[in-house]
Design an enzyme around this catalytic site. Structure first.
Site, PDB file in Angstrom:
ATOM      1  N   GLY A 131     -20.495  -9.351  39.837  1.00 24.40           N
ATOM      2  CA  GLY A 131     -19.667 -10.236  39.023  1.00 24.40           C
ATOM      3  C   GLY A 131     -18.689  -9.461  38.162  1.00 24.40           C
ATOM      4  O   GLY A 131     -18.390  -8.298  38.443  1.00 24.40           O
ATOM      5  N   GLY A 133     -10.135  -5.122  42.194  1.00 24.88           N
ATOM      6  CA  GLY A 133     -10.845  -4.294  43.180  1.00 24.88           C
ATOM      7  C   GLY A 133     -11.749  -5.169  44.032  1.00 24.88           C
ATOM      8  O   GLY A 133     -11.725  -5.099  45.266  1.00 24.88           O
ATOM      9  N   HIS A 134     -12.525  -6.024  43.356  1.00 26.47           N
ATOM     10  CA  HIS A 134     -13.369  -6.971  44.101  1.00 26.47           C
ATOM     11  C   HIS A 134     -12.503  -7.889  44.965  1.00 26.47           C
ATOM     12  O   HIS A 134     -12.868  -8.203  46.104  1.00 26.47           O
ATOM     13  CB  HIS A 134     -14.172  -7.846  43.138  1.00 26.47           C
ATOM     14  CG  HIS A 134     -15.112  -7.089  42.244  1.00 26.47           C
ATOM     15  ND1 HIS A 134     -14.910  -6.965  40.898  1.00 26.47           N
ATOM     16  CD2 HIS A 134     -16.264  -6.424  42.513  1.00 26.47           C
ATOM     17  CE1 HIS A 134     -15.897  -6.269  40.362  1.00 26.47           C
ATOM     18  NE2 HIS A 134     -16.733  -5.919  41.316  1.00 26.47           N
ATOM     19  N   GLN A 140     -31.223  -1.585  39.589  1.00 28.23           N
ATOM     20  CA  GLN A 140     -30.344  -0.423  39.715  1.00 28.23           C
ATOM     21  C   GLN A 140     -29.829   0.108  38.378  1.00 28.23           C
ATOM     22  O   GLN A 140     -29.045   1.045  38.337  1.00 28.23           O
ATOM     23  CB  GLN A 140     -29.185  -0.740  40.654  1.00 28.23           C
ATOM     24  CG  GLN A 140     -28.127  -1.665  40.090  1.00 28.23           C
ATOM     25  CD  GLN A 140     -27.149  -2.080  41.165  1.00 28.23           C
ATOM     26  OE1 GLN A 140     -27.486  -2.767  42.109  1.00 28.23           O
ATOM     27  NE2 GLN A 140     -25.899  -1.636  41.041  1.00 28.23           N
ATOM     28  N   GLY A 175     -16.686  -0.953  48.302  1.00 29.72           N
ATOM     29  CA  GLY A 175     -15.529  -0.213  47.813  1.00 29.72           C
ATOM     30  C   GLY A 175     -15.744   1.295  47.892  1.00 29.72           C
ATOM     31  O   GLY A 175     -16.835   1.792  47.616  1.00 29.72           O
ATOM     32  N   LYS A 225     -14.511   3.172  45.841  1.00 30.73           N
ATOM     33  CA  LYS A 225     -14.672   3.544  44.429  1.00 30.73           C
ATOM     34  C   LYS A 225     -16.080   4.078  44.163  1.00 30.73           C
ATOM     35  O   LYS A 225     -16.260   5.014  43.399  1.00 30.73           O
ATOM     36  CB  LYS A 225     -14.387   2.306  43.574  1.00 30.73           C
ATOM     37  CG  LYS A 225     -15.095   2.219  42.259  1.00 30.73           C
ATOM     38  CD  LYS A 225     -14.233   2.733  41.176  1.00 30.73           C
ATOM     39  CE  LYS A 225     -14.876   2.776  39.816  1.00 30.73           C
ATOM     40  NZ  LYS A 225     -16.090   2.052  39.604  1.00 30.73           N
ATOM     41  N   LEU A 265     -10.051   0.508  38.787  1.00 30.28           N
ATOM     42  CA  LEU A 265     -10.554  -0.737  38.186  1.00 30.28           C
ATOM     43  C   LEU A 265     -12.075  -0.738  38.208  1.00 30.28           C
ATOM     44  O   LEU A 265     -12.686  -0.318  39.197  1.00 30.28           O
ATOM     45  CB  LEU A 265     -10.033  -1.951  38.967  1.00 30.28           C
ATOM     46  CG  LEU A 265      -8.737  -2.566  38.432  1.00 30.28           C
ATOM     47  CD1 LEU A 265      -7.631  -1.544  38.395  1.00 30.28           C
ATOM     48  CD2 LEU A 265      -8.329  -3.767  39.255  1.00 30.28           C
ATOM     49  N   SER A 268     -15.574  -2.989  36.228  1.00 31.77           N
ATOM     50  CA  SER A 268     -16.012  -4.011  35.262  1.00 31.77           C
ATOM     51  C   SER A 268     -16.287  -3.372  33.909  1.00 31.77           C
ATOM     52  O   SER A 268     -16.160  -4.017  32.875  1.00 31.77           O
ATOM     53  CB  SER A 268     -17.277  -4.704  35.779  1.00 31.77           C
ATOM     54  OG  SER A 268     -17.038  -5.207  37.077  1.00 31.77           O
TER      55      SER A 268
HETATM   56  P1  AMP Z   1     -19.761  -3.960  41.441  1.00 34.13           P
HETATM   57  O1  AMP Z   1     -19.560  -5.393  41.079  1.00 34.13           O
HETATM   58  O2  AMP Z   1     -19.245  -2.994  40.441  1.00 34.13           O
HETATM   59  O3  AMP Z   1     -21.153  -3.680  41.920  1.00 34.13           O
HETATM   60  O4  AMP Z   1     -18.846  -3.727  42.714  1.00 34.13           O
HETATM   61  C1  AMP Z   1     -18.943  -4.545  43.853  1.00 34.13           C
HETATM   62  C2  AMP Z   1     -18.152  -3.914  44.961  1.00 34.13           C
HETATM   63  O5  AMP Z   1     -16.795  -3.803  44.576  1.00 34.13           O
HETATM   64  C3  AMP Z   1     -18.641  -2.508  45.306  1.00 34.13           C
HETATM   65  O6  AMP Z   1     -18.636  -2.349  46.720  1.00 34.13           O
HETATM   66  C4  AMP Z   1     -17.612  -1.640  44.632  1.00 34.13           C
HETATM   67  O7  AMP Z   1     -17.457  -0.385  45.266  1.00 34.13           O
HETATM   68  C5  AMP Z   1     -16.369  -2.474  44.789  1.00 34.13           C
HETATM   69  N1  AMP Z   1     -15.358  -2.076  43.783  1.00 34.13           N
HETATM   70  C6  AMP Z   1     -15.551  -1.955  42.441  1.00 34.13           C
HETATM   71  N2  AMP Z   1     -14.423  -1.506  41.851  1.00 34.13           N
HETATM   72  C7  AMP Z   1     -13.513  -1.333  42.841  1.00 34.13           C
HETATM   73  C8  AMP Z   1     -12.161  -0.883  42.868  1.00 34.13           C
HETATM   74  N3  AMP Z   1     -11.498  -0.506  41.763  1.00 34.13           N
HETATM   75  N4  AMP Z   1     -11.534  -0.835  44.064  1.00 34.13           N
HETATM   76  C9  AMP Z   1     -12.189  -1.197  45.201  1.00 34.13           C
HETATM   77  N5  AMP Z   1     -13.442  -1.642  45.237  1.00 34.13           N
HETATM   78  C10 AMP Z   1     -14.116  -1.700  44.073  1.00 34.13           C
END
Ligand code: AMP
Length: 281
Positions: free
Chosen positions: A32, A37-38, A62, A148, A150, A185, A187
């Site tokens: 969330g 990026g998401h 995690q 991502g 990232k 980017l 969260s």
């Molecule tokens: P998270 O919500 O942070 O667990 O991220 C969910 C997915 O979004 C993961 O696969 C991350 O690698 C991807 N993600 C987060 N930030 C970015 C970003 N700046 N660019 C591309 N993908 C991202």
């Protein structure tokens, strides 16, 4: 608005007819607090799959610091709007008690891939990530799942889990979305003060400098690291946790650069931890 489903049985029931019709299912796992990026992951899934499922779940397993879990931004209404704008069909947003109804006694471990980079500083983090992602794969049974770049170590762990455990899913990597000044980017960027936000892109500059030096023929990791780390000197508030040049598949640190490398770093600004990486083919 996309349909929001909190129950595992209900989600499986909802997906069954689509699967029987032979529709392809794409899964985008997230925690969330969705940003652009998401949105790139969701948009890529939308283009490539018939049915797109986004999961929104802040996975307690995690988190290695209780205060990070507690302070993690939760913005469900905003997230649903991002999902709607990205053409998501279904949002799976379970409570922790739905995914972990009793003590979890079974885990996915990848000790070699978790030994360095973030894994060395966040005990249990990748075990939590791999375990929840395997659970999500088994619940949704997607044809494709989007991650991502990232989070390069996470991507490596998931890819290897899929290979090693013969999971019938294709892992699709998506390029990192950045702010104009280079900051990836995240969260967690929401937690930065104005001053910290101004300093935050230095990690991406250091990665770029390292990639550039390697591109110009530098082969010594020590020399690359020394130069890249100098960029942080004017910003004592930025505390580098690690800055490594590793093998992109095994994530083992290198001394000499003789092929493709992953350059990865983590940095603290106050109590906010930021990570970033660059792949250098
Ligand atoms: P998270 O919500 O942070 O667990 O991220 C969910 C997915 O979004 C993961 O696969 C991350 O690698 C991807 N993600 C987060 N930030 C970015 C970003 N700046 N660019 C591309 N993908 C991202």
């Amino acid at each position: 608005m996309p349909e929001v489903i909190a129950g595992i049985a209900e989600l499986r029931e909802r997906l069954e007819p689509a699967r029987r019709r032979g529709e392809s299912i794409g899964l985008v796992p997230t925690m969330g607090a969705l940003h652009k990026g998401h949105a790139r992951l969701l948009g890529t899934a939308r283009r490539e799959c018939d049915l797109v499922v986004a999961s929104v779940f802040v996975n307690p397993m995690q988190f290695d610091r209780p205060e990070d879990l507690e302070n993690y931004p939760r913005t469900m209404e905003h997230d649903l709007r991002v999902c709607e704008n990205s053409g998501v069909d279904l949002v799976f947003a379970p409570a922790a008690s739905e995914l972990y109804p009793r003590e979890q006694l079974t885990f996915v471990e990848s000790p070699a891939l978790s030994a360095h980079l973030c894994g060395a500083h966040r005990p249990g983090h990748f075990r939590g990530v791999a375990t929840v992602v395997l659970k999500l794969f088994n619940i949704v049974q997607p044809d494709r799942a989007y991650f991502g770049e990232k989070d390069a170590q996470q991507l490596a762990v998931i890819r290897r889990m899929v290979d090693d455990l013969n999971l019938p899913v294709k892992v699709a990597p998506v390029a990192t979305v950045r702010e104009e000044d280079g900051l990836a980017l995240s969260s967690r960027n929401k937690h930065l003060t104005q001053e910290q936000r101004a300093i935050a892109p230095v990690l991406s500059w250091a990665l770029r400098l390292a990639a550039d030096r390697i591109g110009r023929g530098e082969r010594s990791v020590e020399a690359v690291r020394r130069e890249a780390l100098e960029l942080f000197a004017p910003y004592p508030e930025a505390r580098v946790e690690y800055f490594e040049v590793t093998d992109p598949l095994t994530l083992q640190p290198l001394e000499r650069i003789e092929g493709p490398v992953l350059i990865a770093g983590a940095m603290w600004l106050g109590s906010t931890r930021l990570i970033d990486n660059m792949f250098r083919p």
